[in-house]
Scaffold this motif. Structure first.
Motif, PDB file in Angstrom:
ATOM      1  N   LEU A  12     -37.933  19.719 -35.002  1.00 46.09           N
ATOM      2  CA  LEU A  12     -36.708  19.387 -35.724  1.00 46.09           C
ATOM      3  C   LEU A  12     -36.394  17.896 -35.617  1.00 46.09           C
ATOM      4  O   LEU A  12     -36.127  17.238 -36.615  1.00 46.09           O
ATOM      5  N   VAL A  13     -36.456  17.345 -34.411  1.00 46.31           N
ATOM      6  CA  VAL A  13     -36.170  15.927 -34.210  1.00 46.31           C
ATOM      7  C   VAL A  13     -37.210  15.058 -34.920  1.00 46.31           C
ATOM      8  O   VAL A  13     -36.874  14.051 -35.539  1.00 46.31           O
ATOM      9  N   PHE A  25     -27.410  20.908 -35.999  1.00 48.88           N
ATOM     10  CA  PHE A  25     -28.175  22.065 -35.540  1.00 48.88           C
ATOM     11  C   PHE A  25     -27.852  22.342 -34.076  1.00 48.88           C
ATOM     12  O   PHE A  25     -27.790  21.407 -33.274  1.00 48.88           O
ATOM     13  N   GLN A  26     -27.667  23.611 -33.743  1.00 53.44           N
ATOM     14  CA  GLN A  26     -27.503  24.014 -32.355  1.00 53.44           C
ATOM     15  C   GLN A  26     -28.681  24.887 -31.988  1.00 53.44           C
ATOM     16  O   GLN A  26     -29.092  25.754 -32.761  1.00 53.44           O
ATOM     17  N   TYR A  44     -28.430  20.146 -29.048  1.00 53.20           N
ATOM     18  CA  TYR A  44     -27.651  19.850 -30.238  1.00 53.20           C
ATOM     19  C   TYR A  44     -28.321  18.678 -30.942  1.00 53.20           C
ATOM     20  O   TYR A  44     -28.595  17.655 -30.322  1.00 53.20           O
ATOM     21  N   VAL A  45     -28.618  18.842 -32.221  1.00 54.18           N
ATOM     22  CA  VAL A  45     -29.249  17.788 -33.016  1.00 54.18           C
ATOM     23  C   VAL A  45     -28.346  17.538 -34.217  1.00 54.18           C
ATOM     24  O   VAL A  45     -27.882  18.471 -34.869  1.00 54.18           O
ATOM     25  N   ASN A  46     -28.118  16.260 -34.515  1.00 50.26           N
ATOM     26  CA  ASN A  46     -27.140  15.913 -35.520  1.00 50.26           C
ATOM     27  C   ASN A  46     -27.605  14.692 -36.310  1.00 50.26           C
ATOM     28  O   ASN A  46     -28.132  13.748 -35.744  1.00 50.26           O
ATOM     29  N   ASN A  47     -27.461  14.756 -37.618  1.00 46.98           N
ATOM     30  CA  ASN A  47     -27.491  13.544 -38.432  1.00 46.98           C
ATOM     31  C   ASN A  47     -26.207  13.560 -39.252  1.00 46.98           C
ATOM     32  O   ASN A  47     -25.331  14.365 -38.994  1.00 46.98           O
TER      33      ASN A  47
END
Length: 175
Positions: free
Chosen positions: A122-123, A153-154, A145-148
């Motif tokens: 994902l990253v 996304f959790q 937790y991934v965010n743009n």
């Protein structure tokens, strides 16, 4: 006549795979997060369960006629909230109201089971402008937790001893 029908059939076969087709984020807990549709995630135009930012609420209500919960808050600039159960989990829609028409502003999808997308892939797909936070825990496994700017996304582990974090929740739209 046969050539015309053959051309139409070929166009109908190729069209769903063209770049004009809408990127669909989820089908049966199999997320499609890859280099081909990463720009869609960055722009917030990916569809979850066939719903995308800007869709009319009437379209969603016809697809999911049994609304579990709805809430209208006039104090926040006319946003309405709807919750639906889908085949893959629980969906929360935030709608904005403008001139009496409701359109989707944010989509949250919480999957019943972990999906097939892990943290590393994902990253790498979302790129360098991604914010990532990871917390490992020996008792619960931890979270990530991934965010743009448009997609959040959790992730969680299946068990505390699991090595990989997998996506279980996606939020699309600006907050």
């Amino acid at each position: 006549m046969k050539k015309c029908l053959l051309i139409i059939a070929m166009v109908l076969m190729v069209l769903p795979f063209s770049t004009f087709a809408e990127a669909n984020a989820a089908t049966d807990k199999q997320l499609n997060i890859n280099d081909d549709n990463v720009q869609s995630y960055k722009d917030g135009t990916v569809a979850i369960e066939g719903i995308k930012i800007g869709d009319k609420i009437s379209k969603i209500k016809s697809k999911y006629p049994n609304v579990m919960f709805s809430y209208s808050d006039d104090s926040n600039g006319r946003e309405n909230y709807y919750e639906f159960d889908s085949a893959n989990g629980h969906m929360i829609i935030t709608a904005k109201v403008h001139d009496g028409k409701e359109t989707v502003k944010r989509i949250t999808m919480i999957y019943d089971d972990l999906t097939n997308v892990n943290l590393k892939s994902l990253v790498s797909v979302l790129g360098d402008n991604t914010t990532k936070r990871v917390q490992n825990n020996q008792y619960t496994g931890g979270y990530a937790y991934v965010n743009n700017d448009q997609a959040h996304f959790q992730l969680s582990k299946a068990t505390p001893k699991s090595k990989q974090f997998k996506v279980y929740r996606i939020d699309l739209g600006k907050y």
